[in-house]
Design a protein around this motif. Structure first.
Motif, PDB file in Angstrom:
ATOM      1  N   LEU A  29      41.027  50.009  40.219  1.00  0.00           N
ATOM      2  CA  LEU A  29      39.708  50.583  40.461  1.00  0.00           C
ATOM      3  C   LEU A  29      39.004  50.989  39.167  1.00  0.00           C
ATOM      4  N   ASP A  30      39.773  51.446  38.196  1.00  0.00           N
ATOM      5  CA  ASP A  30      39.199  51.935  36.940  1.00  0.00           C
ATOM      6  C   ASP A  30      38.998  50.842  35.891  1.00  0.00           C
ATOM      7  N   ARG A  31      39.541  49.666  36.134  1.00  0.00           N
ATOM      8  CA  ARG A  31      39.490  48.598  35.130  1.00  0.00           C
ATOM      9  C   ARG A  31      38.094  47.999  35.028  1.00  0.00           C
ATOM     10  N   ALA A  32      37.638  47.812  33.808  1.00  0.00           N
ATOM     11  CA  ALA A  32      36.351  47.146  33.581  1.00  0.00           C
ATOM     12  C   ALA A  32      36.525  45.644  33.815  1.00  0.00           C
ATOM     13  N   VAL A  33      35.619  45.085  34.568  1.00  0.00           N
ATOM     14  CA  VAL A  33      35.612  43.642  34.825  1.00  0.00           C
ATOM     15  C   VAL A  33      34.289  43.125  34.274  1.00  0.00           C
ATOM     16  N   ASP A  34      34.338  42.696  33.013  1.00  0.00           N
ATOM     17  CA  ASP A  34      33.105  42.353  32.319  1.00  0.00           C
ATOM     18  C   ASP A  34      33.046  40.911  31.837  1.00  0.00           C
ATOM     19  N   SER A  35      33.920  40.080  32.371  1.00  0.00           N
ATOM     20  CA  SER A  35      33.897  38.665  32.016  1.00  0.00           C
ATOM     21  C   SER A  35      34.598  37.881  33.126  1.00  0.00           C
ATOM     22  N   PRO A  36      34.380  36.587  33.168  1.00  0.00           N
ATOM     23  CA  PRO A  36      35.088  35.780  34.172  1.00  0.00           C
ATOM     24  C   PRO A  36      36.610  35.864  34.026  1.00  0.00           C
ATOM     25  N   GLU A  37      37.074  35.939  32.800  1.00  0.00           N
ATOM     26  CA  GLU A  37      38.515  36.041  32.558  1.00  0.00           C
ATOM     27  C   GLU A  37      39.057  37.374  33.064  1.00  0.00           C
ATOM     28  N   ALA A  38      38.296  38.438  32.850  1.00  0.00           N
ATOM     29  CA  ALA A  38      38.718  39.761  33.323  1.00  0.00           C
ATOM     30  C   ALA A  38      38.741  39.797  34.848  1.00  0.00           C
ATOM     31  N   LEU A  39      37.785  39.148  35.476  1.00  0.00           N
ATOM     32  CA  LEU A  39      37.766  39.081  36.935  1.00  0.00           C
ATOM     33  C   LEU A  39      38.975  38.302  37.453  1.00  0.00           C
ATOM     34  N   GLU A  40      39.287  37.194  36.809  1.00  0.00           N
ATOM     35  CA  GLU A  40      40.452  36.405  37.219  1.00  0.00           C
ATOM     36  C   GLU A  40      41.733  37.229  37.089  1.00  0.00           C
ATOM     37  N   ARG A  41      41.885  37.949  35.986  1.00  0.00           N
ATOM     38  CA  ARG A  41      43.075  38.785  35.786  1.00  0.00           C
ATOM     39  C   ARG A  41      43.134  39.888  36.835  1.00  0.00           C
ATOM     40  N   TRP A  42      41.990  40.498  37.147  1.00  0.00           N
ATOM     41  CA  TRP A  42      41.926  41.552  38.157  1.00  0.00           C
ATOM     42  C   TRP A  42      42.370  41.006  39.514  1.00  0.00           C
ATOM     43  N   LEU A  43      41.884  39.826  39.868  1.00  0.00           N
ATOM     44  CA  LEU A  43      42.253  39.228  41.151  1.00  0.00           C
ATOM     45  C   LEU A  43      43.747  38.896  41.218  1.00  0.00           C
ATOM     46  N   ILE A  44      44.294  38.406  40.129  1.00  0.00           N
ATOM     47  CA  ILE A  44      45.727  38.094  40.086  1.00  0.00           C
ATOM     48  C   ILE A  44      46.544  39.368  40.231  1.00  0.00           C
ATOM     49  N   ASP A  45      46.164  40.409  39.508  1.00  0.00           N
ATOM     50  CA  ASP A  45      46.894  41.677  39.588  1.00  0.00           C
ATOM     51  C   ASP A  45      46.789  42.292  40.976  1.00  0.00           C
ATOM     52  N   ARG A  46      45.592  42.238  41.579  1.00  0.00           N
ATOM     53  CA  ARG A  46      45.424  42.749  42.937  1.00  0.00           C
ATOM     54  C   ARG A  46      46.291  41.964  43.914  1.00  0.00           C
ATOM     55  N   SER A  47      46.353  40.666  43.740  1.00  0.00           N
ATOM     56  CA  SER A  47      47.166  39.824  44.605  1.00  0.00           C
ATOM     57  C   SER A  47      48.645  40.181  44.494  1.00  0.00           C
ATOM     58  N   GLU A  48      49.111  40.437  43.277  1.00  0.00           N
ATOM     59  CA  GLU A  48      50.504  40.856  43.087  1.00  0.00           C
ATOM     60  C   GLU A  48      50.784  42.166  43.800  1.00  0.00           C
ATOM     61  N   LEU A  49      49.870  43.113  43.694  1.00  0.00           N
ATOM     62  CA  LEU A  49      50.052  44.398  44.342  1.00  0.00           C
ATOM     63  C   LEU A  49      50.046  44.239  45.861  1.00  0.00           C
ATOM     64  N   GLU A  50      49.108  43.466  46.383  1.00  0.00           N
ATOM     65  CA  GLU A  50      49.072  43.225  47.826  1.00  0.00           C
ATOM     66  C   GLU A  50      50.351  42.552  48.311  1.00  0.00           C
ATOM     67  N   ALA A  51      50.872  41.623  47.542  1.00  0.00           N
ATOM     68  CA  ALA A  51      52.117  40.958  47.918  1.00  0.00           C
ATOM     69  C   ALA A  51      53.272  41.946  47.962  1.00  0.00           C
ATOM     70  N   ALA A  52      53.299  42.867  47.020  1.00  0.00           N
ATOM     71  CA  ALA A  52      54.385  43.848  46.977  1.00  0.00           C
ATOM     72  C   ALA A  52      54.358  44.752  48.193  1.00  0.00           C
TER      73      ALA A  52
END
Length: 67
Positions: A29-52
């Motif tokens: 929630l606190d992470r800045a998403v200010d580029s396409p790469e940052a958005l991709e990393r955010w989505l991957i990290d969220r997916s890992e958390l949801e999987a857990a």
């Protein structure tokens, strides 16, 4: 929960405990998403958390129905 290799979620997390997943959710929630790469990393990290926590939920449900 079996150990797995992840980048964001610790391998030995107990995702059945709010205290274990809350810091990871807050981090997203606190992470800045200010580029396409940052958005991709955010989505991957969220997916890992949801999987857990989905895996933890499934394990709890299986254990409950076996009793």
């Amino acid at each position: 929960m079996p150990a797995t290799l992840t980048d964001y979620v610790p391998a030995e997390i107990d995702a059945t405990r709010w205290e274990a997943i809350e810091p990871l959710i807050r981090g997203l929630l606190d992470r800045a998403v200010d580029s396409p790469e940052a958005l991709e990393r955010w989505l991957i990290d969220r997916s890992e958390l949801e999987a857990a926590y989905s895996e933890a939920q499934a394990t709890l449900y299986i254990n409950m129905t076996c009793d």
